[in-house]
Write an enzyme that holds these catalytic residues in place. Structure first.
Site, mmCIF file in Angstrom:
data_model
loop_
_atom_site.group_PDB
_atom_site.id
_atom_site.type_symbol
_atom_site.label_atom_id
_atom_site.label_comp_id
_atom_site.label_asym_id
_atom_site.label_seq_id
_atom_site.Cartn_x
_atom_site.Cartn_y
_atom_site.Cartn_z
ATOM 1 N N ARG A 109 -19.729 83.717 -3.202
ATOM 2 C CA ARG A 109 -19.505 83.352 -4.563
ATOM 3 C C ARG A 109 -20.908 82.868 -5.020
ATOM 4 O O ARG A 109 -21.634 82.386 -4.165
ATOM 5 C CB ARG A 109 -18.230 82.626 -4.857
ATOM 6 N N ALA A 166 -23.287 83.230 -8.629
ATOM 7 C CA ALA A 166 -23.923 84.511 -9.240
ATOM 8 C C ALA A 166 -25.097 85.084 -8.298
ATOM 9 O O ALA A 166 -25.061 86.204 -7.971
ATOM 10 C CB ALA A 166 -24.245 84.393 -10.649
ATOM 11 N N GLN A 201 -14.236 74.584 -6.290
ATOM 12 C CA GLN A 201 -15.848 74.649 -6.101
ATOM 13 C C GLN A 201 -16.606 73.185 -5.907
ATOM 14 O O GLN A 201 -17.494 73.108 -4.907
ATOM 15 C CB GLN A 201 -16.467 75.656 -6.680
ATOM 16 N N ASP A 230 -23.734 82.301 -14.767
ATOM 17 C CA ASP A 230 -23.424 83.389 -14.411
ATOM 18 C C ASP A 230 -23.976 84.497 -15.038
ATOM 19 O O ASP A 230 -24.086 85.642 -14.888
ATOM 20 C CB ASP A 230 -21.862 83.500 -14.385
ATOM 21 N N ASN A 269 -20.487 80.224 -17.793
ATOM 22 C CA ASN A 269 -20.518 79.420 -16.150
ATOM 23 C C ASN A 269 -18.992 79.011 -16.111
ATOM 24 O O ASN A 269 -18.304 79.356 -16.924
ATOM 25 C CB ASN A 269 -21.512 78.437 -16.369
ATOM 26 N N LYS A 270 -18.831 78.548 -15.146
ATOM 27 C CA LYS A 270 -17.520 78.240 -14.538
ATOM 28 C C LYS A 270 -16.452 77.548 -15.728
ATOM 29 O O LYS A 270 -17.232 76.580 -16.313
ATOM 30 C CB LYS A 270 -17.612 77.167 -13.336
HETATM 31 O O1 MRU Z 1 -16.376 81.661 -9.556
HETATM 32 P P1 MRU Z 1 -17.579 81.379 -8.886
HETATM 33 O O2 MRU Z 1 -17.351 80.274 -7.592
HETATM 34 O O3 MRU Z 1 -18.396 82.638 -8.391
HETATM 35 O O4 MRU Z 1 -18.319 80.578 -10.145
HETATM 36 C C1 MRU Z 1 -19.696 80.106 -9.746
HETATM 37 C C2 MRU Z 1 -20.416 79.419 -10.758
HETATM 38 O O5 MRU Z 1 -19.841 79.374 -12.043
HETATM 39 C C3 MRU Z 1 -21.810 78.983 -10.864
HETATM 40 O O6 MRU Z 1 -22.008 77.947 -11.646
HETATM 41 C C4 MRU Z 1 -22.727 79.995 -11.057
HETATM 42 O O7 MRU Z 1 -22.392 81.322 -10.455
HETATM 43 C C5 MRU Z 1 -23.939 79.813 -10.839
HETATM 44 S S1 MRU Z 1 -24.389 79.743 -9.103
HETATM 45 C C6 MRU Z 1 -25.912 79.438 -8.722
#
Ligand code: MRU
Length: 343
Positions: free
Chosen positions: A49, A51, A199, A240, A250-251
């Site tokens: 996981r 991006a 996370q 993302d 983003n998350k």
């Molecule tokens: O659902 P996830 O865990 O893939 O979400 C990840 C995020 O939101 C990160 O902040 C984003 O992908 C950047 S990772 C360098």
């Protein structure tokens, strides 16, 4: 200490090797994936996981899934590639790195229309390796550009995990932290736990602890109070998808952090490689937000935390408007408002 390798080729070059992030922090276990179904499932269940990491994983996984077709004609291989790339690109909709990586692999095949399958596989393998290597280099560049914002003694707040586990390198939001730490600066991190899949507490706390960087987990909703008490100097988050006008997906929960940071006059920076910038999406309104299974919210750590029939919303991401973003740190430099990502 060995660097974290969340995505890489297996030593024999015939599988995608990932750290199974579903099992962290209890166990750090690697998985070797070979088929398109295995890679798609690993991405959609968040075994891999973040991006950038899912873009790299899909690129390598695409090649390993094509290896059994090495004795077919080039045309058959290209048609399989189109099918597999579409499956992988659809595994998660919000992170643009995934479709970006699949488009890049497809373009690589298109540029070799008369190649036989052995030659095509060699070209695709080289392209997937380039995507992996470039991601590592982009993380380092983000770390170097972001270093200016992480002086000795800096107290950084981050949300979710945008560290080594989320990329092929040292991360995006955590890259300036790692570079500052390497240089001997005393830097500490507050990690929002990041409901529902944790996370922040599972992954960010694990990788920073492993690196010897002081990290304190906050429950979601706590950050504003710490900002008010002047305990946070800067917010660094990943992305993302960044729209052309700077709006950033983003998350889920990132938006609330940005609102609180603006209220308290705390700088809020988005850190991401250029592969996360989507110039074809004009604003955040056009970003598709992944909706995930309600049971991720109803259960936590194997335990029941909501009535079985409770109505739940579970968007994986939210959009922070560009107006709340102090700057965007990419591998090309620090971008300040007004944002207009065109190239
Ligand atoms: O659902 P996830 O865990 O893939 O979400 C990840 C995020 O939101 C990160 O902040 C984003 O992908 C950047 S990772 C360098």
């Amino acid at each position: 200490m060995e660097p974290i390798r969340s995505v890489q080729w297996s030593p024999d070059g015939r599988a995608l090797r990932i750290i199974d992030q579903r099992r962290l922090p209890a166990a750090c276990v690697e998985l070797d994936l070979r088929t398109v179904d295995q890679v798609r499932d690993a991405i959609s269940t968040l075994a891999v996981r973040g991006a950038p990491a899912i873009g790299v994983a899909a690129a390598i996984g695409l090649v390993t899934a094509l290896l059994p077709f090495g004795n077919e004609s080039g045309a058959v291989l290209i048609s399989k590639l189109a099918t597999f790339a579409a499956v992988l690109a659809a595994a998660r909709p919000t992170a643009v790195n995934l479709s970006w990586a699949m488009a890049r692999m497809s373009a690589c095949a298109d540029a070799n229309p008369n190649a036989g399958s052995a030659e095509l596989l060699a070209v695709l393998r080289a392209e997937a390796t380039a995507i992996l290597d470039e991601d590592r280099a982009m993380c380092e560049a983000i770390g170097n550009y972001g270093l200016a914002f992480v002086p000795d003694g800096a107290r950084v707040l981050t949300h979710c995990n945008a560290g080594a586990l989320a990329t092929a390198g040292i991360g995006t939001a955590l890259a300036p932290v790692y570079v500052a730490h390497r240089l001997g600066r005393r830097v500490s991190v507050f990690a929002n736990e990041t409901r529902p899949l944790l996370q922040g507490s599972r992954l960010t706390a694990w990788e920073l602890g492993r690196a010897g960087i002081p990290v304190t987990i906050l429950t979601d909703g706590m950050a504003a109070s710490l900002m008010r008490q002047r305990e946070i100097d800067i917010v660094l988050v990943g992305a993302d998808r960044i729209a052309a006008n700077g709006d950033t997906a983003n998350k889920i929960g990132t938006y609330a952090v940005a609102v609180a940071a603006r209220h308290h006059g705390i700088p809020f920076y988005v850190c991401a490689p250029r592969s996360t910038v989507d110039r074809t999406t004009a604003s955040g309104d056009a970003i598709t937000i992944e909706q995930r299974d309600a049971d991720e919210v109803r259960f936590a750590g194997g335990g029941v935390v909501a009535p079985a029939d409770a109505t739940v919303r579970n968007p994986a991401f939210d959009v922070t408007p560009a107006a709340l973003i102090t700057g965007v740190i990419t591998d090309a430099g620090v971008h300040l408002p007004p944002y207009l990502f065109t190239s």
